[in-house]
Design an enzyme around this catalytic site. Structure first.
Site, PDB file in Angstrom:
ATOM      1  N   TRP A 165     -12.235   3.513  -3.382  1.00  0.00           N
ATOM      2  CA  TRP A 165     -11.780   3.287  -1.914  1.00  0.00           C
ATOM      3  C   TRP A 165     -11.663   4.870  -1.503  1.00  0.00           C
ATOM      4  CZ3 TRP A 165     -10.738   1.863   2.789  1.00  0.00           C
ATOM      5  CH2 TRP A 165      -9.785   2.618   3.566  1.00  0.00           C
TER       6      TRP A 165
ATOM      7  N   ASP B 140       0.829  -1.196   0.016  1.00  0.00           N
ATOM      8  CA  ASP B 140       0.040   0.032  -0.105  1.00  0.00           C
ATOM      9  C   ASP B 140       0.843   1.181   0.098  1.00  0.00           C
ATOM     10  OD1 ASP B 140      -3.001   0.930   0.443  1.00  0.00           O
ATOM     11  OD2 ASP B 140      -1.867   2.027   1.831  1.00  0.00           O
ATOM     12  N   TRP B 141       0.423   2.132   1.008  1.00  0.00           N
ATOM     13  CA  TRP B 141       1.330   3.406   0.955  1.00  0.00           C
ATOM     14  C   TRP B 141       2.681   2.955   1.272  1.00  0.00           C
ATOM     15  CZ3 TRP B 141       1.714   8.141  -0.597  1.00  0.00           C
ATOM     16  CH2 TRP B 141       0.578   8.848  -0.891  1.00  0.00           C
TER      17      TRP B 141
ATOM     18  N   HIS C  69      -6.309  -7.221   0.583  1.00  0.00           N
ATOM     19  CA  HIS C  69      -5.339  -5.892   0.479  1.00  0.00           C
ATOM     20  C   HIS C  69      -4.169  -6.144   1.447  1.00  0.00           C
ATOM     21  CE1 HIS C  69      -4.318  -1.974  -0.441  1.00  0.00           C
ATOM     22  NE2 HIS C  69      -4.143  -1.709   0.750  1.00  0.00           N
TER      23      HIS C  69
ATOM     24  N   ASP D 202      -8.044  -8.617  -3.343  1.00  0.00           N
ATOM     25  CA  ASP D 202      -7.691  -7.181  -3.267  1.00  0.00           C
ATOM     26  C   ASP D 202      -8.655  -6.430  -4.282  1.00  0.00           C
ATOM     27  OD1 ASP D 202      -7.200  -4.649  -2.677  1.00  0.00           O
ATOM     28  OD2 ASP D 202      -4.851  -4.773  -2.872  1.00  0.00           O
TER      29      ASP D 202
END
Length: 302
Positions: free
Chosen positions: A169, A128-129, A284, A255
């Protein structure tokens, strides 16, 4: 002690008592210039002279608790593990102003952390980030890095539309900024019990603690001139042409945001990276199947 320059809140330690499966106590760093005097929590376990260091970077709205299923395998191999809580997440201090959070600031914090701890022979572990920012780090000092484990993430270069799942999202986060984080984890990880899901709510006892979870969805570079887009384009060129380390990609096939197709595209742009390993029941937050992933990473990046 550096005096914080920005108003912030600090999550009470009691919120982190008796976390299931998480026995590690973080250290605290407040001397990084880009932190503005805020305190950052960093798990730093294993020998300082270990042959490898695993730098584990979480995303939104998670924190270093996400890596609890992988850290034991890395430590058992004799390696060092460094798992920070990004500012605004986990045990780290949380600025009250949403605008404190920018792509460039968070990248600078991580680069300063790597330099402050003088990390070398690093395997970069991202999701993710952790990947959106973390994948831009090695090009700054390539000699520090030896391997990459990429999971459910991407480089947002501003050159192509963001995945439809991500846009959905982001719309949800705008409409419901105080969404239940524990419910999010429970929905995507049915094998977690209530206490494990609640651990993801622990850092955020009030709306005032959630500037980061509100801000991060809108920080993803979408246009070529957005903050972080040019850095991400440079990083894409680095990974495709200049990367000399080993790589492994893993994708949680369930995901809806960073789908197997998105991860296949990322892996194809990383020099020498095989196609992603699919965790069919993973979502995810695929690190929640980390007991399976860590041995694969050790084999691929040893």
């Amino acid at each position: 002690m550096v005096r914080p320059a920005a108003p912030f809140v600090r999550t009470p330690d009691a919120r982190f008592a008796d976390l299931p499966g998480h026995p590690w106590t973080p250290g605290w760093i407040d001397a990084l210039p880009s932190l503005d005097g805020l305190r950052m929590a960093v798990i730093d376990e294993g020998p300082r002279d270990a042959p490898r260091t695993w730098l584990c970077l979480h995303g939104n709205p998670a924190w270093s608790y996400l890596y609890r299923r992988m850290i034991p395998a890395f430590l058992a191999a004799g390696d060092r593990v460094v798992a920070p809580d990004l500012p605004g997440f986990g045990r780290s201090d949380k600025p009250l102003d949403d605008a404190w959070h920018t792509f460039s600031r968070h990248r600078a914090v991580l680069l300063e952390l790597v330099g402050h701890l003088d990390l070398r022979d690093v395997n970069l572990v991202v999701q993710d980030w952790g990947g959106l920012i973390g994948l831009t780090l090695p090009m700054a000092e390539p000699g520090r890095w030896r391997g990459l484990l990429a999971m459910n993430t991407l480089l947002a270069t501003g050159e192509a539309p963001l995945p439809e799942g991500f846009r959905q999202w982001r719309a949800m986060c705008r409409a419901k900024p105080d969404f239940s984080i524990s419910r999010l984890f429970a929905r995507g990880n049915p094998h977690l019990d209530a206490a494990q899901c609640a651990a993801y709510d622990a850092p955020f006892p009030s709306a005032g603690h959630r500037a980061a979870t509100r801000r991060f969805p809108d920080m993803v570079p979408e246009r070529p001139d957005d903050d972080g887009a040019e850095l991400s384009r440079r990083a894409a060129r680095f990974w495709s042409a200049d990367w000399r380390g080993r790589s492994i990609a893993v994708v949680g096939a369930q995901d809806p945001v960073f789908t197997p197709a998105v991860m296949a595209g990322l892996a194809s742009g990383i020099r020498g990276c095989p196609p992603p390993v699919r965790i069919e029941e993973g979502g995810h937050f695929v690190q929640e199947h980390g007991e399976r992933i860590a041995p694969m990473a050790l084999a691929a990046l040893a």
